[in-house]
Write a protein that holds these residues in place. Structure first.
Motif, short mmCIF file in Angstrom:
data_model
loop_
_atom_site.label_atom_id
_atom_site.label_comp_id
_atom_site.label_asym_id
_atom_site.label_seq_id
_atom_site.Cartn_x
_atom_site.Cartn_y
_atom_site.Cartn_z
N VAL A 169 0.79 -1.31 -0.08
CA VAL A 169 0.05 -0.05 -0.13
C VAL A 169 0.67 1.16 0.00
CG1 VAL A 169 -1.92 -1.00 1.31
CG2 VAL A 169 -0.24 0.14 2.57
N LEU A 170 2.19 1.01 0.02
CA LEU A 170 2.96 2.45 0.14
C LEU A 170 3.09 3.11 -1.23
CD1 LEU A 170 4.60 3.01 2.49
CD2 LEU A 170 6.83 2.51 1.19
N PRO A 171 2.87 2.53 -2.36
CA PRO A 171 2.77 3.73 -3.55
C PRO A 171 1.38 4.29 -3.49
CG PRO A 171 3.27 1.35 -4.32
CD PRO A 171 3.26 1.34 -2.75
N HIS A 172 0.43 3.77 -2.89
CA HIS A 172 -0.85 4.77 -2.56
C HIS A 172 -0.71 5.50 -1.58
CE1 HIS A 172 -4.95 5.45 -1.19
NE2 HIS A 172 -5.34 5.14 -2.47
N ALA A 173 0.03 5.32 -0.45
CA ALA A 173 0.11 6.30 0.61
C ALA A 173 0.98 7.75 0.04
CB ALA A 173 0.84 5.84 1.85
N ILE A 174 1.68 7.18 -0.76
CA ILE A 174 2.77 8.60 -1.28
C ILE A 174 2.00 9.24 -2.40
CG2 ILE A 174 4.94 8.80 -2.54
CD1 ILE A 174 5.95 6.23 -1.47
N MET A 175 0.97 8.42 -3.27
CA MET A 175 0.62 9.24 -4.46
C MET A 175 -0.88 9.90 -3.72
SD MET A 175 1.28 9.69 -7.49
CE MET A 175 2.09 8.35 -8.35
N ARG A 176 -1.56 9.51 -2.74
CA ARG A 176 -2.68 10.11 -2.40
C ARG A 176 -2.69 11.54 -2.43
NH1 ARG A 176 -6.92 10.95 -3.11
NH2 ARG A 176 -8.81 10.64 -1.90
N PRO A 177 -1.79 12.30 -1.73
CA PRO A 177 -1.86 13.56 -1.50
C PRO A 177 -1.46 14.32 -2.75
CG PRO A 177 -0.03 12.85 -0.01
CD PRO A 177 -0.66 11.69 -0.86
N LEU A 178 -0.85 13.85 -3.63
CA LEU A 178 -0.29 14.44 -5.16
C LEU A 178 -1.45 14.19 -5.96
CD1 LEU A 178 3.14 12.78 -4.91
CD2 LEU A 178 2.57 14.99 -4.10
N SER A 179 -1.93 13.30 -6.27
CA SER A 179 -3.01 13.06 -7.34
C SER A 179 -4.12 12.15 -7.12
CB SER A 179 -2.16 12.72 -8.65
OG SER A 179 -3.21 12.14 -9.77
N GLY A 180 -5.33 12.72 -7.11
CA GLY A 180 -6.32 12.02 -6.81
C GLY A 180 -6.71 10.62 -7.99
N GLY A 181 -6.57 11.14 -9.31
CA GLY A 181 -6.80 10.12 -10.15
C GLY A 181 -5.81 9.22 -10.12
N ALA A 182 -4.45 9.37 -10.05
CA ALA A 182 -3.42 8.30 -10.06
C ALA A 182 -3.59 7.26 -8.53
CB ALA A 182 -2.04 9.17 -9.77
N ALA A 183 -3.93 7.93 -7.50
CA ALA A 183 -4.18 7.38 -6.34
C ALA A 183 -5.05 6.14 -6.66
CB ALA A 183 -4.59 8.25 -5.21
N LEU A 184 -6.38 6.65 -7.21
CA LEU A 184 -7.47 5.90 -7.46
C LEU A 184 -6.85 4.79 -8.41
CD1 LEU A 184 -10.60 5.53 -7.17
CD2 LEU A 184 -10.76 6.77 -9.44
N GLY A 185 -6.18 5.01 -9.20
CA GLY A 185 -5.52 4.06 -10.18
C GLY A 185 -4.90 2.85 -9.43
N ILE A 186 -4.12 3.36 -8.35
CA ILE A 186 -3.36 2.25 -7.54
C ILE A 186 -4.30 1.44 -6.73
CG2 ILE A 186 -1.43 2.08 -5.79
CD1 ILE A 186 -0.28 4.68 -6.78
N ALA A 187 -5.36 2.14 -6.07
CA ALA A 187 -6.31 1.44 -5.48
C ALA A 187 -6.98 0.61 -6.06
CB ALA A 187 -7.21 2.51 -4.69
N THR A 188 -7.28 0.71 -7.41
CA THR A 188 -8.05 -0.12 -8.21
C THR A 188 -7.27 -1.47 -8.48
OG1 THR A 188 -9.29 1.69 -9.35
CG2 THR A 188 -9.17 -0.20 -10.42
N ASP A 189 -5.90 -1.31 -8.67
CA ASP A 189 -5.10 -2.37 -9.08
C ASP A 189 -4.96 -3.27 -7.83
OD1 ASP A 189 -2.83 -3.35 -10.83
OD2 ASP A 189 -1.68 -3.24 -8.76
N ILE A 190 -4.98 -2.71 -6.55
CA ILE A 190 -4.82 -3.41 -5.59
C ILE A 190 -6.07 -4.23 -5.34
CG2 ILE A 190 -4.48 -3.46 -2.88
CD1 ILE A 190 -2.52 -1.14 -3.28
N ILE A 191 -7.40 -3.63 -5.35
CA ILE A 191 -8.57 -4.51 -5.05
C ILE A 191 -8.72 -5.39 -6.06
CG2 ILE A 191 -11.24 -3.84 -5.43
CD1 ILE A 191 -10.41 -0.99 -4.12
#
Lengths: 177, 195
Positions: free
Chosen positions: A89-111
């Motif tokens: 989940v680290l890539p998500h934690a790093i990306m979350r404050p920077l880009s909503g769309g990018a974080a959503l992409g990472i979350a989707t991938d993990i789910i």
């Protein structure tokens, strides 16, 4: 307490629907028309997420297929495991404050990869739902009025993001054992 | 920052694949990632449209105003620097209420109005005032009652209980908000204004 919160979570959505519809009925809102006019915007919003998801899901997919993801997880495991934080989940934690769309992409991938009802799936869902894109919010609101010196606002935002991240790990562990 | 992170993911992936001789895996991964992205976005249309519809009804029923009245005393407490009847206070309350209901479209214009009103009270227009910093702290850590998009994705990928994460989400946000408010109150003392 834990039982109560998970029962409450089950009823949030039906309860909210009931509340909204009853309130609207009492206020004589034309409910059907209001619903349709709101729902109309759904398509545009969903389509708008496509470029962000393509960029991020391709990058994550390449990162994982190459073996780089496994390598990173292996490197970070000794630091994160004692804290109960899965390295995935680290890539998500790093990306979350920077880009909503990018974080959503990472979350989707993990789910998608680990399943929505797995520990990782629930954790990343909680992380995605509980925080906002701090830097976007800062630049949008300050930019709109021409404020250039943000002073301590970014520090406050990042502290909040970090707390939310740790709290997500803690609560998901506590509730979904 | 996002640029660098994205570049890092792509480049390190491609380079490591070359070293390990996994070129084909990368080609497959590109196509697969892009396809998943489009499938996911289209799968989200249903739930996003549904909640935008419900939220429009909620707005028309006056639920935003109702929430606003509930949080008014709290807002007075958090923004001691603003005159109690200033238009900024109203706009701040409206933004927070819209945020809680997950009305992104309504929250943004109200938030911009709140910033404009606070800017009128700002003696140094290029510099953030304490009230602005508090407002943004609340905004970046704000609770959303129904995290629509992530619930949609969970449903899309076969979750048995897509909404099960609402409880943990609300608790995690509550911690984040508490820290935001405390950090804001403490940091305010350490960042001097210009003369």
């Amino acid at each position: 307490m834990i039982g109560f919160v998970s029962v409450a979570a089950e009823w949030v959505i039906p309860g909210l629907l009931l509340l909204v519809l009853v309130a609207a009925f009492c206020r004589r809102v034309p409910v059907y028309e209001a619903f349709v006019s709101g729902a109309q915007e759904g398509f545009a919003i969903a389509v708008k997420t496509i470029p962000y998801l393509v960029a991020m899901l391709v990058a994550i997919s390449v990162f994982r297929a190459s073996g780089a993801m496994a390598g990173m997880a292996h490197l970070l495991a000794p630091v994160l495991t004692p804290l109960g934080i899965p390295p995935e989940v680290l890539p998500h934690a790093i990306m979350r404050p920077l880009s909503g769309g990018a974080a959503l992409g990472i979350a989707t991938d993990i789910i998608r990869t680990h399943g929505p009802d797995s520990f990782l799936g629930r954790l990343v869902s909680t992380m995605q739902g509980s925080s906002d894109t701090t830097f976007y919010v800062l630049s949008l609101y300050f930019g709109a009025v021409g404020v250039k010196k943000y002073r301590y606002a970014p520090v406050t935002g990042l502290l909040a993001d970090f707390t939310t991240f740790l709290a997500s790990v803690l609560f998901v562990r506590l509730f979904f054992r | 920052m996002v640029n660098l992170l994205w570049l890092f993911l792509m480049l390190s992936g491609v380079i490591i694949a070359m070293i390990k001789g996994r070129a084909e895996a990368v080609t497959a991964a590109v196509l697969e990632g892009a396809k998943t992205a489009v499938d996911t976005s289209f799968g989200l249309i249903a739930i996003i449209a549904f909640w935008l519809g419900v939220m429009r009804v909620a707005e028309a029923a006056g639920l935003v105003e109702f929430l606003s009245r509930l949080v008014r005393p709290l807002v007075r407490l958090l923004f001691p620097g603003l005159p109690p009847n200033h238009p900024a206070v109203g706009a701040i309350i409206l933004t927070l209420a819209a945020n809680i209901l997950g009305l992104g479209n309504a929250a943004t214009p109200a938030g911009l109005a709140a910033m404009r009103e606070m800017q009128k009270l700002n003696p140094h227009p290029e510099e953030a005032t304490p009230a602005m910093c508090t407002f943004l702290a609340l905004n970046t850590a704000c609770l959303t009652l129904v995290p629509t998009t992530v619930i949609g994705i969970r449903a899309l990928y076969g979750s048995r209980e897509p909404a099960a994460i609402i409880g943990t989400t609300i608790l995690a946000t509550a911690c984040g908000m508490t820290v935001a408010v405390l950090a804001d109150a403490v940091l305010r003392r350490f960042y001097p204004k210009s003369k």
